[in-house]
Design an enzyme around this catalytic site. Structure first.
Site, PDB file in Angstrom:
ATOM      1  N   ALA A  25      -8.622   5.390  -0.543  1.00  0.00           N
ATOM      2  CA  ALA A  25      -7.936   4.123  -0.800  1.00  0.00           C
ATOM      3  C   ALA A  25      -8.714   3.001  -0.133  1.00  0.00           C
ATOM      4  O   ALA A  25      -9.474   3.225   0.811  1.00  0.00           O
ATOM      5  CB  ALA A  25      -6.493   4.151  -0.283  1.00  0.00           C
ATOM      6  N   ASP A 146       2.885  -4.216  11.022  1.00  0.00           N
ATOM      7  CA  ASP A 146       2.625  -4.188   9.581  1.00  0.00           C
ATOM      8  C   ASP A 146       3.385  -3.039   8.927  1.00  0.00           C
ATOM      9  O   ASP A 146       2.822  -2.250   8.184  1.00  0.00           O
ATOM     10  CB  ASP A 146       1.118  -4.050   9.328  1.00  0.00           C
ATOM     11  CG  ASP A 146       0.727  -4.480   7.906  1.00  0.00           C
ATOM     12  OD1 ASP A 146       1.552  -5.128   7.241  1.00  0.00           O
ATOM     13  OD2 ASP A 146      -0.383  -4.153   7.477  1.00  0.00           O
TER      14      ASP A 146
END
Length: 661
Positions: A25, A146
């Site tokens: 990714a 996050d």
């Protein structure tokens, strides 16, 4: 021919130990690869900071690398079953990287993209494990900063049930990575907001402050998204979305999904208060509230669910009615997720009277009533009445209150609901499932089944069809065969190793193409043929453009390559090579064909007749058509002959000789 952009890190060896095998990714700050730890012979994940991040951070502060190393050490000490473990860190080609545990599964973002939203029991099960991980970080003095679905990994359940999200193992990643880069930004212009705007807490927008309650807010937004299938705010620009968190309260999930229990609305509202002081103090406090909610929703004997309040409140929670949602009971949870044993004590029932006293009172009453004839008649009437009541009651309990369930299978959702309403039944819905024959949103199963006994006005549970299960072929191009095989197998596809071919960009053993192609919609069990790279072919095609066709033939013959020529009109000289395929430097095998575009030369023109014309006039006419002219004998005479003769096809600018007498 497929075009593949080469990744220079594929096949690289980091620190003499980690061999990069494939790219998994790419995110905003880093790219994640799978790698083989050649020392311990295990598969790991390697996260490498983008070149666009590391140089900027080093330019802003010389302490970036030191801060990144310190963060890696802190995360490595954070040991928890729901935290993606960090094994090592280092620097490759000036770019810092982390070596982490490789989790075989999907991100929560992938799950939501497939399912859109989750059932309450699934959402709370994932939420518990996610908060357990974040709570461990908070206890260690770390703030994630996050929290979002992209950083939550949903691994295969230990029981092997891939579709059962309640039993899946959840792991949280990226602890501290955003903090290391953000710290460098703080020493610069301070304007970089590392958190994703869809999940950003109001205090991060207004003054950039982050503490454990910031993670609590983001977790509340993630719960909202799992329950509703969307985030609470959107906008054309990120700044607009960010300021909506400051100016507006997060709406209740039940306003978007009617029927959700009130306890879930209260849970989301508590976690997403705009004032940080009104939220749970950290992820551990929110975890306790989530566990209470799961216990209440999972209690089959409780038709009311208590509204959550702050853990520190002394006042009892206010009971609100809501639907009962099946959930995993506390005894089924892992040890780290259980609530303390015990709970509020229930009031003791009043002790019953001794059995001997009750028998004596009944005996005295019977003797008093049976002493007279009227008493005995009353007893007989009572016995008859009791018999009738027992008979009617038995009929009602055994037969009268029941009817038969209607046939709802194969009806559409609207048709089934209408038929159930006419018959006075209540409809609930089970988890939908895929079916190859029943269309989407039609009933594929019901409980109780048709013609089975059911209480009048009872509840029928319907299972709706999702239609035939189809999903796109995963993108495994650029991955090692073993990793591609694992990804496709986890997607319920059958892997077949196909032929190999040379590729100029991908190393040997890496997937070059799939059949069916990537993105093609297929059903489970479909065979996917993988074409593997053999690396660059051994022969490099030479540069032939601009050469004569005979020279090109000779050069290709020396390399055992076969020319295939196609002649085209061109203003280039005749037999000059205009183009070639494959291109210069491409790798090909012995005996491969090289297509050549060859010039036919400039197009020819027809020589006009100028015989019997005055020589000056003939010269002017020919020069006007692009010919060169030479005259013999008398330039002012009459043309008696011409060479080339009239109607001859010749190249442009050909010289015409005129005989003038």
């Amino acid at each position: 021919m497929d075009t593949q952009v080469a990744d220079t890190l594929l096949g690289s060896l980091l620190d003499g130990r980690y061999r990069i095998r494939g790219r998994v990714a790419r995110g905003g700050m880093a790219t994640v690869y799978t790698a083989t730890d050649e020392r311990l012979e295990r598969t790991v994940a390697v996260k490498i900071i983008h070149p666009s991040q590391a140089p900027e951070a080093r330019a802003r502060t010389a302490g970036f690398m030191e801060r990144f190393t310190d963060e890696a050490k802190t995360i490595a000490r954070l040991t928890h079953p729901n935290v993606v473990a960090v094994y090592d860190q280092g620097v490759h080609a000036g770019l810092p990287y982390l070596v982490m545990e490789y989790v075989r599964g999907r991100t929560l973002r992938d799950v939501l993209a497939e399912r859109r939203r989750l059932n309450p029991d699934e959402a709370l099960a994932i939420m518990e494990q996610m908060l357990a991980a974040v709570a461990a970080a908070h206890r260690a003095g770390l703030v994630h900063r996050d929290v979002k679905p992209e950083n939550v990994l949903v691994a295969e359940a230990p029981t092997g049930g891939a579709a059962n999200l309640v039993d899946s193992v959840v792991k949280v990643a990226d602890f501290g990575l955003a903090r290391a880069v953000e710290a460098s930004a703080d020493e610069g212009d301070g304007s970089q907001l590392m958190a994703t705007v869809a999940y950003v807490a109001p205090e991060l927008v207004t003054d950039g402050h982050a503490d454990p309650r910031t993670d609590v807010y983001a977790a509340g937004i993630v719960l909202f998204e799992m329950l509703t299938g969307r985030v609470p705010y959107d906008g054309d620009r990120p700044v607009e979305v960010a300021w909506q968190h400051v100016d507006r309260d997060v709406p209740a999930p039940s306003t978007l999904v009617p029927g959700l229990p009130r306890v879930l609305d209260d849970l989301v509202a508590r976690a997403t208060r705009r004032d940080p002081g009104a939220r749970p103090t950290d992820a551990g406090a929110l975890l306790a509230e989530v566990q209470v909610a799961r216990d209440d929703l999972g209690n089959p004997n409780n038709s009311h669910t208590a509204v959550l309040r702050r853990v520190t409140d002394d006042a009892p929670a206010v009971a609100q009615p809501t639907m009962v949602v099946a959930a995993v009971q506390p005894s089924e949870r892992p040890a780290w997720a259980r609530l303390p044993e015990g709970g509020p004590q229930r009031p003791h029932r009043r002790r019953a009277a001794p059995e001997s006293d009750l028998r004596a009172r009944l005996t005295a009453l019977w003797a008093q009533v049976a002493a007279g004839s009227r008493g005995r008649l009353s007893i007989a009437a009572a016995v008859v009445a009791l018999g009738l009541l027992a008979a009617v009651g038995g009929w009602w309990v055994g037969v009268g209150r029941y009817t038969v369930a209607p046939q709802l299978v194969s009806l559409t959702k609207a048709e089934a609901q209408a038929q159930a309403d006419r018959a006075g039944f209540t409809i609930t819905y089970a988890q939908p499932r895929y079916d190859e024959t029943v269309p989407r949103d039609s009933v594929v199963a019901q409980s109780p089944t048709s013609a089975a006994k059911i209480l009048k006005g009872g509840t029928i549970t319907l299972t709706l069809s999702l239609g035939p299960e189809r999903f796109p072929v995963p993108d495994v191009v650029g991955k090692d065969f073993e990793l591609a095989e694992a990804d496709l197998t986890s997607a319920n596809l059958v892997v077949v190793k196909g032929s190999s071919r040379y590729d100029d960009n991908l190393p040997a053993g890496v997937v070059v193409a799939t059949n069916p192609k990537v993105g093609t919609e297929v059903k489970p069990g479909t065979k996917i043929t993988l074409v593997l790279s053999k690396g660059k072919a051994p022969i490099s095609v030479p540069n032939l453009v601009g050469k004569n066709v005979n020279e090109a033939r000779t050069a290709l013959a020396q390399l055992n390559l076969v020319p295939v020529e196609t002649y085209k009109d061109s203003d280039k000289p005749k037999d000059e090579i205009l183009g070639q395929s494959p291109a210069t430097g491409a790798g090909v095998e012995k005996g491969a064909q090289v297509r050549l575009d060859v010039s036919k030369g400039p197009p020819q023109v027809i020589v006009p007749r100028v015989v019997d014309l005055p020589c000056p006039q003939a010269k002017q006419q020919l020069e006007g058509q692009g010919f060169a002219v030479t005259m013999q004998f008398n330039p002012n005479g009459i043309v008696r002959f011409q060479n080339p003769p009239e109607n001859s096809p010749v190249p442009p600018n050909t010289t015409i000789t005129l005989g003038c007498l």
